[in-house]
Design a protein around this motif. Sequence first.
Motif, PDB file in Angstrom:
ATOM      1  N   GLU A  91      21.241  39.100  47.899  1.00  0.00           N
ATOM      2  CA  GLU A  91      22.280  39.514  48.842  1.00  0.00           C
ATOM      3  C   GLU A  91      23.501  38.599  48.746  1.00  0.00           C
ATOM      4  O   GLU A  91      24.641  39.056  48.838  1.00  0.00           O
ATOM      5  N   ARG A  94      25.712  39.338  45.697  1.00  0.00           N
ATOM      6  CA  ARG A  94      26.582  40.509  45.823  1.00  0.00           C
ATOM      7  C   ARG A  94      27.881  40.202  46.560  1.00  0.00           C
ATOM      8  O   ARG A  94      28.771  41.052  46.626  1.00  0.00           O
ATOM      9  N   TRP A 264      29.937  45.077  51.927  1.00  0.00           N
ATOM     10  CA  TRP A 264      28.758  44.216  51.765  1.00  0.00           C
ATOM     11  C   TRP A 264      27.904  44.242  53.024  1.00  0.00           C
ATOM     12  O   TRP A 264      26.674  44.327  52.950  1.00  0.00           O
ATOM     13  N   HIS A 266      27.576  46.571  55.323  1.00  0.00           N
ATOM     14  CA  HIS A 266      26.882  47.842  55.538  1.00  0.00           C
ATOM     15  C   HIS A 266      25.743  48.069  54.547  1.00  0.00           C
ATOM     16  O   HIS A 266      24.796  48.805  54.850  1.00  0.00           O
ATOM     17  N   THR A 267      25.828  47.468  53.373  1.00  0.00           N
ATOM     18  CA  THR A 267      24.738  47.629  52.404  1.00  0.00           C
ATOM     19  C   THR A 267      23.697  46.521  52.506  1.00  0.00           C
ATOM     20  O   THR A 267      22.636  46.623  51.885  1.00  0.00           O
ATOM     21  N   THR A 268      23.982  45.486  53.275  1.00  0.00           N
ATOM     22  CA  THR A 268      23.065  44.349  53.382  1.00  0.00           C
ATOM     23  C   THR A 268      22.254  44.393  54.668  1.00  0.00           C
ATOM     24  O   THR A 268      21.031  44.220  54.651  1.00  0.00           O
ATOM     25  N   HIS A 270      20.632  46.288  57.877  1.00  0.00           N
ATOM     26  CA  HIS A 270      20.126  47.650  58.043  1.00  0.00           C
ATOM     27  C   HIS A 270      19.477  47.834  59.412  1.00  0.00           C
ATOM     28  O   HIS A 270      18.873  46.927  59.971  1.00  0.00           O
ATOM     29  N   SER A 289      33.909  53.921  50.230  1.00  0.00           N
ATOM     30  CA  SER A 289      33.137  52.761  49.804  1.00  0.00           C
ATOM     31  C   SER A 289      33.974  52.030  48.772  1.00  0.00           C
ATOM     32  O   SER A 289      34.563  52.664  47.882  1.00  0.00           O
TER      33      SER A 289
END
Length: 320
Positions: A91, A94, A264, A266-268, A270, A289
């Motif tokens: 994470e 990224r 980052w 929103h994708t990390t 949850h 995105s």
Amino acid sequence: MASRPVTDPFALEPGGTNAIGRMLAVLGDEWSLLIIRESLLGATKYSDFSRLPISHAVLTARLRSLVRDGLLVQQVYQQQPLRAGYLPSAECRRLWTVLLSIWHWERTWVDRADELPLMRHRDCGEEFAPMLCCAQCQAPTEALDIDARWGPSGGWARSVPRATTRRRLRSDDQPGMFPQTMAVFGNRWSAAILGAAFLGTRRFSDFQSRLSAPAPLIAERLKVFCDIGILQAAAHPKRSDWSEYHLTPKGLAFYPVVATAIGWAHTTYHGDEGPALVQTHRRCGAEFSPLLVCDQCRKPLTGTAVEIVPPRGEAVARRG
């Protein structure tokens, strides 16, 4: 003795701080931002990080918090005496998109840009600048191309991290430390005010009420933003005794940092409630995105394909 349950550091609690708030709690702290930067550049040992202008007590505390938050992984490399290193998690790796966007903004808009190295795209072999595009249509995208609204887990109260006590880094005296980014993003209130400006907040009273921040703090941060050219104060069109604060071209140019940081987040992080912020790309109508591409070959960038152009005689450092 029963072992403690393993918790997911990236899980969001229903009704709690959302993904943006969690992101700001990490990136909206200048010490953590510098440590993450050094980690992505290859620092692993405590002695590597201790070269930063941070006291040992603060450095130790931040390393522990980044391990707890899942961004660094502690790895023991010596038993007697016990010594451990710190590796970036997947994470954390990224976050290269955020750091690359910061680098480009500093080189473009800050006077001391010559202190920052150039970057090379390994796929085309050219020195490059990252270009923000929509991941759906791959069209170049700026802040004014985006419509934004709060999502199911959004709202001001849930997007501002809880207060913490932090010392200030005199980053204007630290060459190569992304000095203006620290003033803009390396403080939770600065980051929150900047986000509010991108969401259309203009008046002092609106900044204060939406962020629930003390008036002196809002005034001080707005003054800093005006002094460095991020915001410009202008008279209200209907009330001469009011001022409005508008993003300048320099402020609008910071959007790739904001976009990649939110992407980052929103994708990390949850949870079951949905995104904190929904951004729509006006050109294609799709949910936005962020995608960074090379401005030379227009191919999407990857962390492993970006390398620092070193001074003569030094080795190349790769991102990711």
